[in-house]
Design a protein around this motif. Structure first.
Motif, short mmCIF file in Angstrom:
data_model
loop_
_atom_site.label_atom_id
_atom_site.label_comp_id
_atom_site.label_asym_id
_atom_site.label_seq_id
_atom_site.Cartn_x
_atom_site.Cartn_y
_atom_site.Cartn_z
N LYS A 1 -55.51 -21.70 -13.64
CA LYS A 1 -55.07 -21.10 -14.75
C LYS A 1 -53.55 -21.13 -14.53
O LYS A 1 -53.00 -20.79 -13.50
N LEU A 2 -52.71 -21.48 -15.63
CA LEU A 2 -51.19 -21.42 -15.53
C LEU A 2 -50.63 -20.16 -16.13
O LEU A 2 -51.13 -19.86 -17.45
N HIS A 3 -49.90 -19.59 -15.49
CA HIS A 3 -49.15 -18.25 -16.13
C HIS A 3 -47.70 -18.66 -16.30
O HIS A 3 -46.85 -18.76 -15.58
N ARG A 4 -47.42 -19.20 -17.52
CA ARG A 4 -46.09 -19.78 -17.91
C ARG A 4 -45.09 -18.55 -17.70
O ARG A 4 -43.92 -19.23 -17.31
N LYS A 5 -45.30 -17.65 -18.12
CA LYS A 5 -44.30 -16.63 -18.14
C LYS A 5 -43.97 -16.31 -16.71
O LYS A 5 -42.59 -16.40 -16.51
N SER A 6 -44.67 -16.28 -15.96
CA SER A 6 -44.36 -16.04 -14.33
C SER A 6 -44.22 -17.25 -13.53
O SER A 6 -43.81 -17.13 -12.34
N ARG A 7 -44.52 -18.21 -14.20
CA ARG A 7 -44.41 -19.74 -13.48
C ARG A 7 -44.99 -19.65 -12.34
O ARG A 7 -44.77 -20.11 -11.15
N LEU A 8 -46.56 -19.48 -12.42
CA LEU A 8 -47.45 -19.44 -11.26
C LEU A 8 -48.62 -20.42 -11.85
O LEU A 8 -49.26 -20.18 -12.93
N LEU A 9 -49.16 -21.14 -10.91
CA LEU A 9 -50.43 -21.81 -10.96
C LEU A 9 -51.22 -20.88 -10.23
O LEU A 9 -51.36 -20.68 -8.83
N GLU A 10 -52.42 -20.43 -11.04
CA GLU A 10 -53.42 -19.63 -10.11
C GLU A 10 -54.67 -20.37 -9.93
O GLU A 10 -55.46 -21.02 -10.89
N ILE A 11 -55.04 -20.78 -8.49
CA ILE A 11 -56.41 -21.46 -8.28
C ILE A 11 -57.29 -20.56 -7.55
O ILE A 11 -56.93 -20.13 -6.55
N SER A 12 -58.41 -20.76 -8.32
CA SER A 12 -59.64 -20.14 -7.35
C SER A 12 -60.47 -21.08 -6.95
O SER A 12 -60.91 -22.07 -7.38
N PHE A 13 -61.03 -20.97 -5.58
CA PHE A 13 -61.79 -21.86 -5.08
C PHE A 13 -63.30 -21.27 -4.69
O PHE A 13 -63.22 -20.13 -4.67
N GLY A 14 -64.11 -22.32 -4.58
CA GLY A 14 -65.44 -21.85 -4.43
C GLY A 14 -65.83 -20.86 -3.08
O GLY A 14 -66.95 -20.23 -3.06
#
Length: 138
Positions: A15-28
């Motif tokens: 998920k890209l959080h544009r406002k906070s400029r963060l890429l959130e990545i969840s792994f298995g």
């Protein structure tokens, strides 16, 4: 591109959080990393940033406000990110993203130390003149 490590879990969500400029990545394996766009840009796996051999890394300056404009899947092993500054040549494999997530605090501090040593700034450079080495300097 080398294959994925059999030990690296695959992402379950990106998920890209544009406002906070963060890429959130969840792994298995249940781990979730929130990686700043600036971090991903300054540690781009591209030859333009990393150079073609050790010691040729190019310090990325003025990237504090960079964001990700587009995320493109590459097969079942990576994503290609297009940044707001136009950079789009790095392929971010699942192995690389997981490694960045695990080591981002140490890597970020190393980046800040390099910036300080170079007397460079994370703030965007105004105008078209980028910060760089002066002619004749080492």
């Amino acid at each position: 591109m080398a294959g994925l490590s059999k030990d690296t879990p695959n992402p379950t969500e990106i998920k890209l959080h544009r406002k906070s400029r963060l890429l959130e990545i969840s792994f298995g394996d249940g781990k979730t990393f929130r990686i700043p766009c600036e971090f991903l840009r300054v540690y781009s796996p591209s030859a333009e940033v990393r150079g073609h051999s050790p010691g040729q890394e190019v310090l990325q300056v003025g990237k504090k406000d960079v964001n990700i404009n587009h995320i493109e899947p590459v097969g079942n092993y990576a994503i290609q990110l297009t940044f707001s500054d136009g950079h789009n040549t790095g392929l971010y494999s699942w192995d690389l993203l997981y490694d960045y997530g695990v080591h981002q605090d140490k890597m970020w501090q190393r980046y800040l130390d390099r910036m300080e040593e170079a007397g460079a700034s994370r703030d965007p450079v105004m105008g078209s003149r980028a910060l760089g080495r002066q002619p004749g300097s080492r």
